[in-house]
Design an enzyme around this catalytic site. Structure first.
Site: not given
Ligand code: CP
Ligand code: NVA
Length: 309
Positions: A105, A132, A135, A226, A266, A294
């Site tokens: 990430r 993502h 997701q 989101d 999400c 997930r």
């Molecule tokens: N939706 C998602 O990716 O959640 P986290 O940021 O908690 O991993």
């Molecule tokens: N769009 C959000 C998604 C988190 C899972 C971010 O990137 O923070």
């Protein structure tokens, strides 16, 4: 030697590959619900590299590896400081000597691409500023579970044209769904994203771009939202809070969609901003089955990339 397979973007998958992952996710979920999974990843290890916080991504990948008999190693943002203390290329080379796969990430999508380019093990994208995809795979799996089909359904994304929206757009195009998006002016996806999505759209898929969420949600089978401010954009919070309130997913908006419309997010949610408690906890919401999925969807990715062929 075969090229190493990665999971970097839904755009890279053929529709068949996407459907195979959905089938595998379903069989792994059923197997898990009936007892436990076969140890398909016994002796395999996965590094979990995080430059940002996480609940779902970290826990679902880690538990997924446990279910499959493998091992996951969590590396927090403070630990390896990828791109700071050490270059992305060197992190990729070093980790490739220790583990069988890397889930990362990151802030900058280039870091995902760098890991894939310089390492010699599969790389899984666990969110970047661009997309993502893990997701989106889980999301579409959740829709399929609830609606028993995908083709012809209308998904309406309301809010910020961000990483999550982009992966949903690509996914809907690959499975023959209608994708509508409603964002404030200047917050839609890039024109390149719509062009790319249209280029690989399958029969029946379509894209609608809106500014008015009330119009966008007409006939919606799914409303998805989101956060208005993603991780890494915190300094824009005040400016965003001024333009996004008309894009809140509240009961009034949900009432304009089909009565059996699913509401998805999400998570994490900023309740009271992009979604109200009434909707998040209401009868149309599938937020928590979505979060659970997930793990099931990602187990399919892990078996596909790390399992024995
Ligand atoms: N939706 C998602 O990716 O959640 P986290 O940021 O908690 O991993
Ligand atoms: N769009 C959000 C998604 C988190 C899972 C971010 O990137 O923070």
């Amino acid at each position: 030697m075969n090229a190493v397979k990665h999971f970097l973007s839904i755009a890279d998958l053929t529709p068949d590959e996407l459907h195979n992952l959905l089938d595998l996710a379903l069989s792994l979920k059923q197997e898990w619900q009936n007892g436990c999974n076969q140890p398909l990843l016994q002796g395999k290890s996965l590094a979990l590299v995080f430059q940002k916080p996480s609940l779902r991504t970290r826990v679902s990948f880690e538990m997924g590896m446990v279910h499959l008999g493998g091992y996951a190693l969590y590396l927090s943002p403070n630990e390896i400081k990828m791109g700071g203390r050490e270059s992305v290329a060197d992190v990729a080379r070093v980790l490739s000597g220790y583990v069988d796969g890397i889930m990362a990430r990151v802030f900058d999508h280039e870091h995902i691409l760098g890991l894939a380019a310089h390492g010699s093990v599969p790389v899984i994208n666990g969110l970047s500023d661009y997309n993502h995809p893990a997701q989106a795979l889980a999301d579409i799996f959740t829709v399929l579970e609830a609606k028993k089909k995908l083709e012809g359904l209308k998904m309406v994304y309301v809010g910020d044209g961000n990483n999550v929206a982009r992966s949903l757009l690509f996914t809907c195009m690959k499975v023959g769904m209608h994708f509508a998006i409603a964002t404030p002016p200047n917050y839609t996806l890039n024109e390149d994203d719509y062009v790319l999505g249209r280029n690989f759209s399958t029969a029946g898929a379509s894209i609608e771009v809106h500014e008015d969420p009330n119009k966008a949600v007409a006939d919606a089978d799914i409303i998805y939202t989101d956060v208005w401010t993603s991780m890494g954009q915190e300094e824009e919070t005040a400016a965003r809070l001024k333009v996004f309130p008309p894009y809140q997913v509240n009961q009034q908006l949900v009432n304009l969609a089909k009565p059996d419309c699913l509401v998805m997010h999400c998570l994490p949610a900023h309740r009271g901003e992009e979604i109200t408690d009434e909707v998040a906890d209401g009868p149309n919401s599938i937020l928590f089955p979505q979060a659970e999925n997930r793990m099931h969807a990602q187990k399919a990715i892990l078996v596909e990339l790390l399992g024995k062929k």
